[in-house]
Design a protein around this motif. Structure first.
Motif, PDB file in Angstrom:
ATOM      1  N   MET A   1     -12.770  -7.936   3.866  1.00  0.00           N
ATOM      2  CA  MET A   1     -11.399  -7.494   3.693  1.00  0.00           C
ATOM      3  C   MET A   1     -11.289  -6.054   4.203  1.00  0.00           C
ATOM      4  SD  MET A   1      -9.067  -7.135   0.243  1.00  0.00           S
ATOM      5  CE  MET A   1      -9.209  -8.845  -0.142  1.00  0.00           C
ATOM      6  N   THR A   2     -10.175  -5.773   4.868  1.00  0.00           N
ATOM      7  CA  THR A   2      -9.941  -4.434   5.392  1.00  0.00           C
ATOM      8  C   THR A   2      -9.039  -3.652   4.444  1.00  0.00           C
ATOM      9  OG1 THR A   2      -8.003  -5.131   6.637  1.00  0.00           O
ATOM     10  CG2 THR A   2     -10.131  -5.272   7.769  1.00  0.00           C
ATOM     11  N   THR A   3      -8.957  -2.344   4.688  1.00  0.00           N
ATOM     12  CA  THR A   3      -8.134  -1.500   3.826  1.00  0.00           C
ATOM     13  C   THR A   3      -6.654  -1.857   3.922  1.00  0.00           C
ATOM     14  OG1 THR A   3      -8.044   0.186   5.554  1.00  0.00           O
ATOM     15  CG2 THR A   3      -9.731   0.441   3.858  1.00  0.00           C
ATOM     16  N   ASP A   4      -6.202  -2.299   5.087  1.00  0.00           N
ATOM     17  CA  ASP A   4      -4.786  -2.680   5.225  1.00  0.00           C
ATOM     18  C   ASP A   4      -4.414  -3.778   4.241  1.00  0.00           C
ATOM     19  OD1 ASP A   4      -4.364  -0.876   7.240  1.00  0.00           O
ATOM     20  OD2 ASP A   4      -4.407  -2.349   8.859  1.00  0.00           O
ATOM     21  N   ARG A   5      -5.217  -4.814   4.220  1.00  0.00           N
ATOM     22  CA  ARG A   5      -4.934  -5.934   3.311  1.00  0.00           C
ATOM     23  C   ARG A   5      -5.083  -5.511   1.856  1.00  0.00           C
ATOM     24  NH1 ARG A   5      -7.908 -11.225   4.346  1.00  0.00           N
ATOM     25  NH2 ARG A   5      -6.360 -11.872   2.837  1.00  0.00           N
ATOM     26  N   ALA A   6      -6.121  -4.725   1.570  1.00  0.00           N
ATOM     27  CA  ALA A   6      -6.368  -4.301   0.190  1.00  0.00           C
ATOM     28  C   ALA A   6      -5.227  -3.427  -0.336  1.00  0.00           C
ATOM     29  CB  ALA A   6      -7.696  -3.555   0.103  1.00  0.00           C
ATOM     30  N   VAL A   7      -4.699  -2.530   0.497  1.00  0.00           N
ATOM     31  CA  VAL A   7      -3.585  -1.673   0.075  1.00  0.00           C
ATOM     32  C   VAL A   7      -2.348  -2.518  -0.198  1.00  0.00           C
ATOM     33  CG1 VAL A   7      -1.954   0.077   0.882  1.00  0.00           C
ATOM     34  CG2 VAL A   7      -4.402   0.446   1.145  1.00  0.00           C
ATOM     35  N   ARG A   8      -2.072  -3.489   0.652  1.00  0.00           N
ATOM     36  CA  ARG A   8      -0.907  -4.355   0.437  1.00  0.00           C
ATOM     37  C   ARG A   8      -1.046  -5.174  -0.849  1.00  0.00           C
ATOM     38  NH1 ARG A   8      -1.235  -5.264   6.355  1.00  0.00           N
ATOM     39  NH2 ARG A   8       0.514  -4.128   7.256  1.00  0.00           N
ATOM     40  N   ILE A   9      -2.243  -5.707  -1.080  1.00  0.00           N
ATOM     41  CA  ILE A   9      -2.492  -6.489  -2.296  1.00  0.00           C
ATOM     42  C   ILE A   9      -2.352  -5.611  -3.531  1.00  0.00           C
ATOM     43  CG2 ILE A   9      -4.297  -7.689  -3.598  1.00  0.00           C
ATOM     44  CD1 ILE A   9      -5.258  -8.803  -0.840  1.00  0.00           C
ATOM     45  N   MET A  10      -2.923  -4.410  -3.476  1.00  0.00           N
ATOM     46  CA  MET A  10      -2.868  -3.498  -4.615  1.00  0.00           C
ATOM     47  C   MET A  10      -1.423  -3.064  -4.888  1.00  0.00           C
ATOM     48  SD  MET A  10      -4.942   0.026  -5.264  1.00  0.00           S
ATOM     49  CE  MET A  10      -3.928   1.011  -4.198  1.00  0.00           C
ATOM     50  N   ALA A  11      -0.694  -2.671  -3.852  1.00  0.00           N
ATOM     51  CA  ALA A  11       0.682  -2.215  -4.038  1.00  0.00           C
ATOM     52  C   ALA A  11       1.565  -3.338  -4.577  1.00  0.00           C
ATOM     53  CB  ALA A  11       1.245  -1.684  -2.718  1.00  0.00           C
ATOM     54  N   GLY A  12       1.441  -4.516  -4.014  1.00  0.00           N
ATOM     55  CA  GLY A  12       2.222  -5.651  -4.504  1.00  0.00           C
ATOM     56  C   GLY A  12       1.920  -5.977  -5.953  1.00  0.00           C
ATOM     57  N   SER A  13       0.653  -5.925  -6.307  1.00  0.00           N
ATOM     58  CA  SER A  13       0.260  -6.185  -7.701  1.00  0.00           C
ATOM     59  C   SER A  13       0.826  -5.133  -8.644  1.00  0.00           C
ATOM     60  CB  SER A  13      -1.263  -6.209  -7.822  1.00  0.00           C
ATOM     61  OG  SER A  13      -1.813  -7.220  -7.029  1.00  0.00           O
TER      62      SER A  13
ATOM     63  N   SER B   1       3.947   6.545   3.512  1.00  0.00           N
ATOM     64  CA  SER B   1       2.779   6.101   4.266  1.00  0.00           C
ATOM     65  C   SER B   1       3.182   5.481   5.603  1.00  0.00           C
ATOM     66  CB  SER B   1       1.981   5.085   3.441  1.00  0.00           C
ATOM     67  OG  SER B   1       0.927   4.551   4.189  1.00  0.00           O
ATOM     68  N   GLY B   2       4.323   4.816   5.623  1.00  0.00           N
ATOM     69  CA  GLY B   2       4.822   4.235   6.858  1.00  0.00           C
ATOM     70  C   GLY B   2       5.174   5.288   7.895  1.00  0.00           C
ATOM     71  N   PHE B   3       5.632   6.451   7.433  1.00  0.00           N
ATOM     72  CA  PHE B   3       6.009   7.526   8.351  1.00  0.00           C
ATOM     73  C   PHE B   3       4.834   8.431   8.712  1.00  0.00           C
ATOM     74  CE2 PHE B   3      10.271   6.625   6.589  1.00  0.00           C
ATOM     75  CZ  PHE B   3      10.943   6.411   7.787  1.00  0.00           C
ATOM     76  N   THR B   4       3.955   8.708   7.743  1.00  0.00           N
ATOM     77  CA  THR B   4       2.908   9.699   7.963  1.00  0.00           C
ATOM     78  C   THR B   4       1.537   9.106   8.259  1.00  0.00           C
ATOM     79  OG1 THR B   4       2.322   9.822   5.621  1.00  0.00           O
ATOM     80  CG2 THR B   4       4.079  11.298   6.392  1.00  0.00           C
ATOM     81  N   CYS B   5       1.369   7.814   8.022  1.00  0.00           N
ATOM     82  CA  CYS B   5       0.055   7.143   8.167  1.00  0.00           C
ATOM     83  C   CYS B   5      -0.996   7.728   7.240  1.00  0.00           C
ATOM     84  CB  CYS B   5      -0.428   7.182   9.617  1.00  0.00           C
ATOM     85  SG  CYS B   5       0.619   6.233  10.722  1.00  0.00           S
ATOM     86  N   PHE B   6      -0.573   8.309   6.117  1.00  0.00           N
ATOM     87  CA  PHE B   6      -1.497   8.810   5.109  1.00  0.00           C
ATOM     88  C   PHE B   6      -1.270   8.045   3.821  1.00  0.00           C
ATOM     89  CE2 PHE B   6      -2.181  11.507   1.353  1.00  0.00           C
ATOM     90  CZ  PHE B   6      -3.545  11.654   1.456  1.00  0.00           C
ATOM     91  N   CYS B   7      -2.337   7.427   3.322  1.00  0.00           N
ATOM     92  CA  CYS B   7      -2.266   6.681   2.073  1.00  0.00           C
ATOM     93  C   CYS B   7      -3.461   7.077   1.208  1.00  0.00           C
ATOM     94  CB  CYS B   7      -2.276   5.185   2.350  1.00  0.00           C
ATOM     95  SG  CYS B   7      -2.242   4.182   0.860  1.00  0.00           S
ATOM     96  N   PRO B   8      -3.220   7.684   0.055  1.00  0.00           N
ATOM     97  CA  PRO B   8      -4.329   8.091  -0.808  1.00  0.00           C
ATOM     98  C   PRO B   8      -5.234   6.924  -1.213  1.00  0.00           C
ATOM     99  CG  PRO B   8      -2.276   9.064  -1.565  1.00  0.00           C
ATOM    100  CD  PRO B   8      -1.924   8.095  -0.491  1.00  0.00           C
ATOM    101  N   ALA B   9      -4.643   5.758  -1.480  1.00  0.00           N
ATOM    102  CA  ALA B   9      -5.450   4.601  -1.874  1.00  0.00           C
ATOM    103  C   ALA B   9      -6.391   4.185  -0.743  1.00  0.00           C
ATOM    104  CB  ALA B   9      -4.547   3.435  -2.270  1.00  0.00           C
ATOM    105  N   GLU B  10      -5.887   4.207   0.490  1.00  0.00           N
ATOM    106  CA  GLU B  10      -6.728   3.839   1.628  1.00  0.00           C
ATOM    107  C   GLU B  10      -7.873   4.833   1.803  1.00  0.00           C
ATOM    108  OE1 GLU B  10      -6.327   2.560   6.298  1.00  0.00           O
ATOM    109  OE2 GLU B  10      -4.827   3.910   5.458  1.00  0.00           O
ATOM    110  N   SER B  11      -7.593   6.115   1.607  1.00  0.00           N
ATOM    111  CA  SER B  11      -8.638   7.132   1.717  1.00  0.00           C
ATOM    112  C   SER B  11      -9.753   6.877   0.709  1.00  0.00           C
ATOM    113  CB  SER B  11      -8.045   8.526   1.497  1.00  0.00           C
ATOM    114  OG  SER B  11      -7.056   8.814   2.444  1.00  0.00           O
ATOM    115  N   ILE B  12      -9.379   6.516  -0.502  1.00  0.00           N
ATOM    116  CA  ILE B  12     -10.375   6.230  -1.542  1.00  0.00           C
ATOM    117  C   ILE B  12     -11.184   4.989  -1.183  1.00  0.00           C
ATOM    118  CG2 ILE B  12     -10.648   5.504  -3.944  1.00  0.00           C
ATOM    119  CD1 ILE B  12      -8.188   7.317  -4.576  1.00  0.00           C
ATOM    120  N   MET B  13     -10.512   3.962  -0.681  1.00  0.00           N
ATOM    121  CA  MET B  13     -11.204   2.731  -0.309  1.00  0.00           C
ATOM    122  C   MET B  13     -12.216   2.970   0.818  1.00  0.00           C
ATOM    123  SD  MET B  13      -8.153  -0.035  -0.438  1.00  0.00           S
ATOM    124  CE  MET B  13      -7.144  -0.218  -1.876  1.00  0.00           C
ATOM    125  N   VAL B  14     -11.851   3.804   1.785  1.00  0.00           N
ATOM    126  CA  VAL B  14     -12.760   4.122   2.888  1.00  0.00           C
ATOM    127  C   VAL B  14     -13.985   4.875   2.353  1.00  0.00           C
ATOM    128  CG1 VAL B  14     -13.028   5.499   4.994  1.00  0.00           C
ATOM    129  CG2 VAL B  14     -11.022   4.042   4.697  1.00  0.00           C
TER     130      VAL B  14
END
Length: 69
Positions: free
Chosen positions: A1-13, A48-61
Motif C-alpha cells: 500500500m502506498t501513502t496516497d491510498r493510506a491517507v485517503r483511507i485514514m481521512a475517510g475513516s 494538501s490539494g493546493f500545497t502538496c504537504f500532508c502531515p499524515a503522509e510525512s509520518i507514514m514515509v
C-alpha cells in the motif's frame, strides 16, 4: 500500500467516525464538538490539494511506507 491510498483511507475513516460521533441523530452520538474534527480533516485535505504537504503522509514515509504517485 502506498501513502496516497493510506491517507485517503485514514481521512475517510476519520470523517465517517467523527460524523457518527457528532451528529445528534446518530445512535453513536457523543458530542456535537466532534464535527470540528470533521472540519479539521476536510480543511487539511483541501490545503494538501493546493500545497502538496500532508502531515499524515510525512509520518507514514518516516515509518517506512512507500510514497504513492
Amino acid at each position: 500500500m502506498t501513502t496516497d491510498r493510506a491517507v485517503r483511507i485514514m481521512a475517510g475513516s476519520f470523517i465517517l467516525i467523527s460524523l457518527a460521533l457528532g451528529v445528534p441523530e446518530s445512535p453513536l452520538f457523543v458530542s456535537k464538538y466532534f464535527l470540528w474534527f470533521t472540519a479539521f480533516v476536510g480543511a487539511n485535505l483541501l490545503q494538501s490539494g493546493f500545497t502538496c504537504f500532508c502531515p499524515a503522509e510525512s509520518i507514514m514515509v518516516k515509518l517506512g511506507m512507500k510514497r504513492g504517485g
